[in-house]
Design a protein around this motif. Structure first.
Motif, PDB file in Angstrom:
ATOM      1  N   MET A  34       0.865  -1.172   0.000  1.00 42.37           N
ATOM      2  CA  MET A  34       0.000   0.000   0.000  1.00 42.37           C
ATOM      3  C   MET A  34       0.901   1.220   0.000  1.00 42.37           C
ATOM      4  O   MET A  34       1.993   1.192   0.583  1.00 42.37           O
ATOM      5  CB  MET A  34      -0.916   0.009   1.224  1.00 42.37           C
ATOM      6  N   GLY A  35       0.445   2.259  -0.647  1.00 39.74           N
ATOM      7  CA  GLY A  35       1.319   3.413  -0.732  1.00 39.74           C
ATOM      8  C   GLY A  35       0.589   4.689  -1.059  1.00 39.74           C
ATOM      9  O   GLY A  35      -0.632   4.696  -1.284  1.00 39.74           O
ATOM     10  N   TRP A  36       1.353   5.761  -1.038  1.00 38.41           N
ATOM     11  CA  TRP A  36       0.850   7.088  -1.381  1.00 38.41           C
ATOM     12  C   TRP A  36       1.723   7.663  -2.486  1.00 38.41           C
ATOM     13  O   TRP A  36       2.964   7.650  -2.392  1.00 38.41           O
ATOM     14  CB  TRP A  36       0.889   8.013  -0.177  1.00 38.41           C
ATOM     15  N   TYR A  37       1.067   8.171  -3.520  1.00 32.71           N
ATOM     16  CA  TYR A  37       1.716   8.882  -4.609  1.00 32.71           C
ATOM     17  C   TYR A  37       1.214  10.317  -4.587  1.00 32.71           C
ATOM     18  O   TYR A  37       0.199  10.620  -3.960  1.00 32.71           O
ATOM     19  CB  TYR A  37       1.362   8.251  -5.969  1.00 32.71           C
ATOM     20  N   ARG A  38       1.917  11.183  -5.276  1.00 39.16           N
ATOM     21  CA  ARG A  38       1.434  12.549  -5.423  1.00 39.16           C
ATOM     22  C   ARG A  38       1.760  13.060  -6.823  1.00 39.16           C
ATOM     23  O   ARG A  38       2.705  12.601  -7.464  1.00 39.16           O
ATOM     24  CB  ARG A  38       2.034  13.485  -4.365  1.00 39.16           C
ATOM     25  N   GLN A  39       0.955  14.012  -7.246  1.00 38.35           N
ATOM     26  CA  GLN A  39       1.165  14.630  -8.547  1.00 38.35           C
ATOM     27  C   GLN A  39       0.895  16.118  -8.445  1.00 38.35           C
ATOM     28  O   GLN A  39      -0.230  16.521  -8.133  1.00 38.35           O
ATOM     29  CB  GLN A  39       0.274  13.998  -9.615  1.00 38.35           C
ATOM     30  N   TYR A  93      -2.697  13.957  -3.718  1.00 39.35           N
ATOM     31  CA  TYR A  93      -2.140  12.734  -3.163  1.00 39.35           C
ATOM     32  C   TYR A  93      -3.102  11.579  -3.437  1.00 39.35           C
ATOM     33  O   TYR A  93      -4.306  11.687  -3.184  1.00 39.35           O
ATOM     34  CB  TYR A  93      -1.907  12.894  -1.668  1.00 39.35           C
ATOM     35  N   TYR A  94      -2.535  10.476  -3.934  1.00 41.79           N
ATOM     36  CA  TYR A  94      -3.321   9.308  -4.314  1.00 41.79           C
ATOM     37  C   TYR A  94      -2.900   8.093  -3.489  1.00 41.79           C
ATOM     38  O   TYR A  94      -1.709   7.809  -3.338  1.00 41.79           O
ATOM     39  CB  TYR A  94      -3.117   8.977  -5.783  1.00 41.79           C
ATOM     40  N   CYS A  95      -3.897   7.387  -3.020  1.00 45.18           N
ATOM     41  CA  CYS A  95      -3.654   6.111  -2.358  1.00 45.18           C
ATOM     42  C   CYS A  95      -3.540   5.024  -3.425  1.00 45.18           C
ATOM     43  O   CYS A  95      -4.244   5.059  -4.444  1.00 45.18           O
ATOM     44  CB  CYS A  95      -4.825   5.816  -1.418  1.00 45.18           C
ATOM     45  N   ASN A  96      -2.684   4.050  -3.170  1.00 44.10           N
ATOM     46  CA  ASN A  96      -2.420   2.989  -4.147  1.00 44.10           C
ATOM     47  C   ASN A  96      -2.288   1.659  -3.432  1.00 44.10           C
ATOM     48  O   ASN A  96      -1.691   1.583  -2.346  1.00 44.10           O
ATOM     49  CB  ASN A  96      -1.129   3.312  -4.900  1.00 44.10           C
ATOM     50  N   VAL A  97      -2.880   0.633  -4.017  1.00 41.33           N
ATOM     51  CA  VAL A  97      -2.776  -0.716  -3.466  1.00 41.33           C
ATOM     52  C   VAL A  97      -2.401  -1.675  -4.586  1.00 41.33           C
ATOM     53  O   VAL A  97      -2.963  -1.601  -5.684  1.00 41.33           O
ATOM     54  CB  VAL A  97      -4.102  -1.165  -2.823  1.00 41.33           C
TER      55      VAL A  97
END
Length: 120
Positions: A34-39, A93-97
């Motif tokens: 699980m993680g967090w990305y950003r753009q 910020y986007y959550c990612n799984v």
């Protein structure tokens, strides 16, 4: 499949803190990471922090020591505590799984994103 809903974004002054939350729902055979990305506007999406099944964490160099990722497996939640925020942290910020579906097929799920704005 796994659906993700983020919350906790907002406007904060430089030096302030925010805590992002991501709620996961649905079914999967296994969640691997699980993680967090950003753009940020005009920039590519980048990985901010990730946490894998055994709780090993990884951080973008520019956020090390300021951000902390954590997960609550019982609640299917992942969090990003952001301290000492800087204007350059401003982004969506986007959550990612990532994991294996119930059919044992690799999948990646994204949340809808939450805006974080840091004013100087």
């Amino acid at each position: 499949q796994v659906q993700l809903v983020e919350s906790g974004g907002g406007l904060v002054q430089a030096g302030g803190s925010l805590r992002l939350s991501c709620a996961a729902s649905g079914s999967a055979f296994r969640i691997n990471a699980m993680g967090w990305y950003r753009q940020a506007p005009g920039k590519q999406r980048e990985l901010v922090a990730s946490i894998i099944s055994n709780a090993m964490t990884n951080y973008l160099d520019s956020v090390k020591g300021r951000f902390t990722i954590s997960r609550d497996n019982a609640k299917n939640m992942v969090y990003l505590q952001m301290n000492s925020l800087k204007p350059e942290d401003t982004a969506v910020y986007y959550c990612n799984v990532r994991g294996l579906s119930s059919r044992l097929v690799d999948f990646t799920s994204w949340g809808q994103g939450t805006q974080v704005t840091v004013s100087s």
